[in-house]
Design a protein around this motif. Structure first.
Motif, PDB file in Angstrom:
ATOM      1  N   UNK A   1       0.834  -1.247   0.009  1.00 58.93           N
ATOM      2  CA  UNK A   1       0.230   0.019   0.003  1.00 58.93           C
ATOM      3  C   UNK A   1       0.887   1.225  -0.045  1.00 58.93           C
ATOM      4  N   UNK A   2       1.389   1.598  -1.142  1.00 55.75           N
ATOM      5  CA  UNK A   2       2.351   2.707  -1.402  1.00 55.75           C
ATOM      6  C   UNK A   2       1.461   4.149  -1.178  1.00 55.75           C
ATOM      7  N   UNK A   3       2.150   4.827  -0.308  1.00 58.63           N
ATOM      8  CA  UNK A   3       1.269   6.230   0.173  1.00 58.63           C
ATOM      9  C   UNK A   3       2.285   7.229  -0.009  1.00 58.63           C
ATOM     10  N   UNK A   4       2.893   7.346  -1.320  1.00 57.63           N
ATOM     11  CA  UNK A   4       3.836   8.418  -1.813  1.00 57.63           C
ATOM     12  C   UNK A   4       2.806   9.626  -1.783  1.00 57.63           C
ATOM     13  N   UNK A   5       1.615   9.504  -2.035  1.00 55.54           N
ATOM     14  CA  UNK A   5       0.890  10.941  -1.896  1.00 55.54           C
ATOM     15  C   UNK A   5      -0.231  10.945  -0.725  1.00 55.54           C
TER      16      UNK A   5
ATOM     17  N   UNK B   1      -2.053   3.780  -3.199  1.00 54.30           N
ATOM     18  CA  UNK B   1      -1.734   2.848  -4.571  1.00 54.30           C
ATOM     19  C   UNK B   1      -1.641   1.531  -4.085  1.00 54.30           C
ATOM     20  N   UNK B   2      -2.925   0.758  -4.061  1.00 46.72           N
ATOM     21  CA  UNK B   2      -2.634  -0.581  -3.699  1.00 46.72           C
ATOM     22  C   UNK B   2      -2.396  -1.528  -4.819  1.00 46.72           C
ATOM     23  N   UNK B   3      -0.795  -2.185  -4.488  1.00 47.76           N
ATOM     24  CA  UNK B   3       0.032  -2.525  -5.478  1.00 47.76           C
ATOM     25  C   UNK B   3       0.099  -3.757  -5.373  1.00 47.76           C
TER      26      UNK B   3
END
Length: 303
Positions: A157-161, A167-169
């Motif tokens: 679960x990328x939380x760059x923003x 972004x569920x990757x």
């Protein structure tokens, strides 16, 4: 496979993000002490619990943010982020908030730990490799794309923003974003380099070239083996660049790879339905002006 996930949270990634995302002036105690990182972090956890519905949670910490064994392999590793000696450059106002955050997590009953000689990434990697699936790793660190594994049930679960725009990757997302399978992401990163971690990469090899190399040959070991084959199809200039970077690539790959076999301390990942020490949490909320964030987290647990 259990249906509800373990949330393996990259705590430094989230509390740095919270600190920089909320002005200090907007979150202070009555004595004027900043608590923006604590409030933001607790609100992130509450939102994650509400939206992902985990039944387990662990917060990983950096017991060693710049492990000596990684520096020995690539001396430039994170060197630009050193304040003095081997101490990380951390804003004083954030540094004072981390112990408060850990006290709150302890009162709630969410385990938070690091392991000597390793970074939070390595704790997360080991959790992903050893805990019952599914495991959802929460971080703003791109290095953790390498942990994505559809077969095992590991997502990033990328939380760059931010946590609100996770972004569920899965494997397809990593392939679409970088052009490489998740299992080769560390090799791709070593080739491309990563200025944020002080990894120089191979001079003249950017993201697109790195992706093409990985797609055609595989990981760094396979690429280096192919260099010895005169019929492997390398352009002369690229072959020269890679050949000159052999030593760097051999050293950089273990630096880029997240450890999967760290000896973790004993912990209970089960997410409590209510705070394990409600009195302690109330006292902390009053002392540090955290009533709103604490309540939102408690409500999420009860959800």
């Amino acid at each position: 496979m259990t249906e509800r996930p373990l949330l393996a949270v990259d705590a430094p990634s989230l509390y740095f993000r919270a600190f920089h995302g909320i002005p200090e002036s907007a979150a202070r105690t009555t004595a004027g002490e900043p608590v923006n990182a604590v409030r933001g972090f607790l609100d992130m956890l509450a939102q994650l619990i509400r939206t992902r519905r985990p039944d387990r949670m662990v917060c990983a910490l950096d017991a060693d943010w710049r492990p000596a064994w990684r520096v020995a392999l690539v001396p430039s590793y994170k060197r630009h982020r050193v304040a003095h000696g081997d101490v990380e450059e951390v804003p004083a106002a954030l540094e004072k908030q981390v112990p408060v955050l850990l006290e709150v997590l302890h009162a709630v009953g969410i385990p938070a730990f690091g392991v000597a000689g390793y970074e939070a990434d390595d704790v997360l990697g080991t959790l992903a490799a050893t805990q019952p699936a599914p495991v959802e790793v929460v971080s703003g660190d791109r290095d953790l794309y390498q942990l994505v594994d559809d077969t095992r049930g590991t997502r990033l679960l990328y939380c760059g923003r931010g946590v609100a725009k996770l972004e569920d990757s899965d494997e397809a997302a990593v392939q679409a974003k970088y052009g490489v399978p998740a299992r080769w992401y560390a090799d791709f990163a070593a080739l491309r380099g990563d200025p944020s971690d002080g990894l120089p990469g191979v001079p003249g090899v950017g993201e697109k070239t790195a992706a093409r190399l990985v797609t055609r040959y595989g990981g760094i070991e396979q690429i280096l083996a192919a260099l010895d084959d005169r019929d492997a199809g390398f352009a002369p200039g690229l072959r020269t660049k890679l050949d000159a970077a052999r030593d760097y690539l051999a050293a950089a790959l273990p630096v880029c790879k997240v450890a999967l076999d760290v000896r973790l301390p004993g912990f209970d990942a089960a997410l409590p339905a209510s705070p394990r020490d409600a009195e302690a949490l109330l006292a902390l909320a009053e002392r540090w002006n955290l009533a709103g964030s604490a309540r939102r987290l408690v409500d999420a647990l009860a959800g």
